[in-house]
Scaffold this motif. Structure first.
Motif, PDB file in Angstrom:
ATOM      1  N   PRO A   1       2.693   4.181 -13.528  1.00 23.17           N
ATOM      2  CA  PRO A   1       2.875   3.877 -12.104  1.00 23.17           C
ATOM      3  C   PRO A   1       3.853   2.736 -11.889  1.00 23.17           C
ATOM      4  O   PRO A   1       3.922   1.804 -12.692  1.00 23.17           O
ATOM      5  CB  PRO A   1       1.460   3.458 -11.659  1.00 23.17           C
ATOM      6  N   ASN A   2       4.615   2.868 -10.823  1.00 21.44           N
ATOM      7  CA  ASN A   2       5.553   1.796 -10.420  1.00 21.44           C
ATOM      8  C   ASN A   2       6.603   1.508 -11.487  1.00 21.44           C
ATOM      9  O   ASN A   2       7.085   0.393 -11.612  1.00 21.44           O
ATOM     10  CB  ASN A   2       4.808   0.505 -10.075  1.00 21.44           C
TER      11      ASN A   2
ATOM     12  N   GLN B   1       1.747   6.998  -6.693  1.00 26.78           N
ATOM     13  CA  GLN B   1       0.731   7.983  -7.072  1.00 26.78           C
ATOM     14  C   GLN B   1       1.228   9.402  -6.868  1.00 26.78           C
ATOM     15  O   GLN B   1       0.896  10.301  -7.650  1.00 26.78           O
ATOM     16  CB  GLN B   1      -0.534   7.744  -6.253  1.00 26.78           C
TER      17      GLN B   1
ATOM     18  N   ARG C   1       0.835  -1.214   0.000  1.00 27.76           N
ATOM     19  CA  ARG C   1       0.000   0.000   0.000  1.00 27.76           C
ATOM     20  C   ARG C   1       0.861   1.252   0.000  1.00 27.76           C
ATOM     21  O   ARG C   1       0.552   2.231  -0.715  1.00 27.76           O
ATOM     22  CB  ARG C   1      -0.910  -0.018   1.225  1.00 27.76           C
TER      23      ARG C   1
ATOM     24  N   ARG D   1       2.247   1.913  -3.484  1.00 34.18           N
ATOM     25  CA  ARG D   1       1.251   2.503  -4.383  1.00 34.18           C
ATOM     26  C   ARG D   1       1.054   3.988  -4.090  1.00 34.18           C
ATOM     27  O   ARG D   1       0.903   4.789  -5.022  1.00 34.18           O
ATOM     28  CB  ARG D   1      -0.069   1.749  -4.233  1.00 34.18           C
TER      29      ARG D   1
END
Length: 373
Positions: free
Chosen positions: A236-237, A227, A220, A223
């Motif tokens: 993302p990532n 973001q 979490r 993420r």
């Protein structure tokens, strides 16, 4: 089954079973002693590793596993050659049971504390930074002392070599010679229900909840960081766009997950079968030979798994931590070099028996003969 017989006494194990037990337990005892000693030395001698609260817990865990490895040959003797005749002094029988139970409780609580501190480091870095080496030492001391009183002392009092007046065909009559005294069976059954719940089952449940929760929190947080870096959610990532700080952060998080996962997995591998067997041994009847055979094999396999988990721990510590792995390799290389004959400096002795070192002048060397020790 080709059971061992002596004077028409049938044992619940075969000669092959005794040999197989020795093949497993003796090498694991040797490896456990060496591996845990190496890990203790590497962490305590390294300034980098010794500053970590997790590594301090690992040192204490290694001490527990070291004690278990030292006493494991007593278990082999108890289940094989000493099954009907414990030839050693009763002191060693009491030491085996007491230390084995003590270290099991110690390990269980250490894993729980380890998981709890790991959760604190992930959930609240501010709270985690307040945990110092001094706090860890206090926690470790409390664990060892409290489990000594609740784990070592009761078994020292209740276990020993069989009394000659043990009732025939009573529960536990066919247990090995080094065992629970018949008069204490009632107290021990109650003890198992209470102590195992406190020191095994509650920690196991808590660890089973904490471990996946830690992984979920880490995912979490990743993420959330992704973001913040990519508010539009375009890539993302992405490792290519991740900063060097983020890469290091991910490596540390991956290392934390692996370290906790292998330690918890090893703990479950050894201690779930061992705790289940202890409950079974105090409740299941052994009126027939088949029941005795099953009892012996169940106990032997559970104990081998327990020792295996303790042998795997030093390996897992090094697999999960690159820093510890580097320090361990460096220590082993240094140890190997120091054990080679060439590492010893030559000592020279002159003709009149006066010892000199290798820094003597050429003129002096001509008057001496070299003796390499």
């Amino acid at each position: 089954m080709d059971n061992i017989t002596t004077k028409d006494v049938v044992h619940p194990f075969s000669r092959i079973g005794a040999i197989v037990s020795a093949v497993f337990l003796i090498p694991m005892a040797v490896f456990g002693i060496i591996a845990n000693l190496v890990t203790i030395i590497v962490i305590t001698k390294s300034k980098k590793l010794s500053r970590s609260v997790f590594n301090r817990l690992i040192v204490s865990l290694c001490v527990s596993d070291l004690f278990s490895a030292i006493i494991s040959p007593l278990s082999l003797h108890r289940r094989t050659s000493g099954y009907d005749n414990w030839i050693l002094p009763e002191f060693f029988c009491k030491v085996f049971w007491s230390v084995d139970n003590w270290t099991s409780f110690v390990t269980s609580l250490h894993i729980l504390i380890f998981a709890g501190i790991r959760m604190a480091s992930i959930k609240s870095s501010t709270y985690y930074q307040k945990i110092t080496i001094k706090h860890v030492k206090i926690m470790v001391t409390v664990i060892w002392l409290s489990t000594f009183g609740s784990g070592f002392i009761p078994l020292w009092l209740w276990f020993g070599v069989k009394y000659p007046d043990r009732p025939a065909n009573a529960h536990g009559t066919n247990w090995p010679d080094c065992t629970l005294h018949f008069v204490n069976i009632g107290e021990f059954k109650l003890y198992v229900k209470i102590a195992f719940t406190v020191f095994y089952y509650i920690p196991m449940v808590a660890i089973s909840i904490l471990s996946p929760a830690i992984a979920i929190f880490i995912i979490r947080k990743r993420r959330q960081r992704a973001q913040r870096r990519n508010p539009q959610g375009t890539i993302p990532n992405s490792r290519r766009n991740a900063s060097e700080y983020e890469r290091k952060k991910r490596r540390k998080e991956n290392s934390a997950i692996i370290q906790l996962g292998v330690i918890v997995g090893s703990f479950m591998l050894g201690y779930i079968p061992n705790s289940v067997y202890s409950l079974y041994a105090t409740a299941a009847p052994q009126s027939t030979l088949q029941e005795q055979i099953f009892h012996w094999h169940f106990g032997s396999v559970s104990y081998i798994l327990l020792r295996l988990s303790e042998c795997l721990n030093p390996i897992f510590y090094n697999v999960a931590s690159s820093k510890m792995r580097k320090e361990t390799i460096l220590f082993l290389k240094t140890l190997m070099i120091c054990c080679l004959p060439r590492c010893c400096k030559p000592i020279t002795i002159d003709t009149v028996g006066i010892t000199t070192n290798s820094s003597t002048s050429n003129a002096s060397r001509n008057r001496t003969r070299d003796i390499e020790l």
